[in-house]
Write a protein that holds these residues in place. Structure first.
Motif, short mmCIF file in Angstrom:
data_model
loop_
_atom_site.label_atom_id
_atom_site.label_comp_id
_atom_site.label_asym_id
_atom_site.label_seq_id
_atom_site.Cartn_x
_atom_site.Cartn_y
_atom_site.Cartn_z
N SER A 113 -22.79 52.18 31.13
CA SER A 113 -21.77 52.99 31.80
C SER A 113 -21.41 52.35 33.13
CB SER A 113 -22.27 54.42 32.01
OG SER A 113 -23.42 54.40 32.83
N ARG A 114 -20.16 52.50 33.48
CA ARG A 114 -19.70 51.96 34.75
C ARG A 114 -19.30 53.12 35.65
NH1 ARG A 114 -15.24 47.86 32.63
NH2 ARG A 114 -14.50 49.86 31.91
N THR A 115 -19.35 52.88 36.92
CA THR A 115 -18.94 53.90 37.86
C THR A 115 -17.42 53.93 37.93
OG1 THR A 115 -18.94 52.40 39.75
CG2 THR A 115 -21.03 53.54 39.24
N ILE A 116 -16.89 55.01 38.44
CA ILE A 116 -15.44 55.14 38.59
C ILE A 116 -14.92 54.06 39.53
CG2 ILE A 116 -13.61 56.63 39.52
CD1 ILE A 116 -15.23 59.01 38.43
N GLU A 117 -15.70 53.75 40.55
CA GLU A 117 -15.29 52.70 41.49
C GLU A 117 -15.17 51.35 40.79
OE1 GLU A 117 -13.75 51.11 44.70
OE2 GLU A 117 -14.22 53.24 44.52
N ASP A 118 -16.10 51.03 39.88
CA ASP A 118 -16.01 49.78 39.12
C ASP A 118 -14.74 49.75 38.28
OD1 ASP A 118 -18.44 48.94 40.13
OD2 ASP A 118 -19.58 49.59 38.35
N MET A 119 -14.41 50.87 37.65
CA MET A 119 -13.20 50.93 36.83
C MET A 119 -11.95 50.76 37.67
SD MET A 119 -14.00 53.96 34.16
CE MET A 119 -15.69 54.28 33.71
N ARG A 120 -11.91 51.40 38.86
CA ARG A 120 -10.74 51.28 39.75
C ARG A 120 -10.57 49.84 40.22
NH1 ARG A 120 -11.99 56.65 43.18
NH2 ARG A 120 -10.99 58.11 41.77
N GLN A 121 -11.68 49.21 40.56
CA GLN A 121 -11.62 47.84 41.03
C GLN A 121 -11.11 46.91 39.93
OE1 GLN A 121 -15.37 46.27 42.33
NE2 GLN A 121 -14.42 44.66 43.54
N LYS A 122 -11.58 47.11 38.73
CA LYS A 122 -11.12 46.28 37.61
C LYS A 122 -9.65 46.51 37.32
CE LYS A 122 -12.07 44.84 32.95
NZ LYS A 122 -12.90 44.94 31.79
N ALA A 123 -9.21 47.76 37.41
CA ALA A 123 -7.80 48.08 37.15
C ALA A 123 -6.89 47.52 38.22
CB ALA A 123 -7.62 49.59 37.04
#
Length: 134
Positions: free
Chosen positions: A108-118
């Motif tokens: 699982s990834r954190t929301i921050e990781d997902m935002r950074q990738k996006a």
């Protein structure tokens, strides 16, 4: 630590002596990331045999505990082929089920990781030659 490393440590660390006694070489163990599926199956069968011998369990005793014939168990140890349910029961009797804890686990990834990738624009186009205008 990835699954290959976990399995490698779990099955080789304690069984090097037994493998030498059985005439098996642990130096030539299969790297699962480079192996064909049949090679992975065969390697898992050999490792199960090493674990069985290390636990001083006979083929007959293990087959009885698992609920399969000795021929089926021998075939599994030689080829690595069996049903998934049989494989799980063999691992359970050999106290090796915890070795599979890391198999197919979704990280699982954190929301921050997902935002950074996006936010990173990583689309790249191949070079195209400009058409000559007549």
């Amino acid at each position: 630590m990835n699954l290959n490393m976990v399995l490698l440590y779990a099955f080789t660390y304690n069984f090097a002596y037994i493998a030498r006694k059985l005439g098996l070489s642990l130096i030539n163990m299969v790297d699962f990331s480079l192996a064909l599926p049949d090679e992975v199956c065969q390697e898992l069968g050999q490792r199960a045999r090493l674990r069985r011998v290390a636990l001083n369990i006979s083929v007959e005793e293990l087959a009885k505990r698992v609920g399969i014939s000795t021929n089926t168990l021998g075939n599994f140890e030689r080829t690595g082929r069996c049903t998934l349910a049989t494989f799980a029961r063999v691992l359970e009797v050999l106290n090796a089920l915890p070795d599979l804890a890391a198999v197919l686990v979704t990280h699982s990834r954190t929301i921050e990781d997902m935002r950074q990738k996006a936010s990173v624009n990583n689309k790249q186009r191949a070079y195209t030659r400009k058409k000559a205008v007549p």
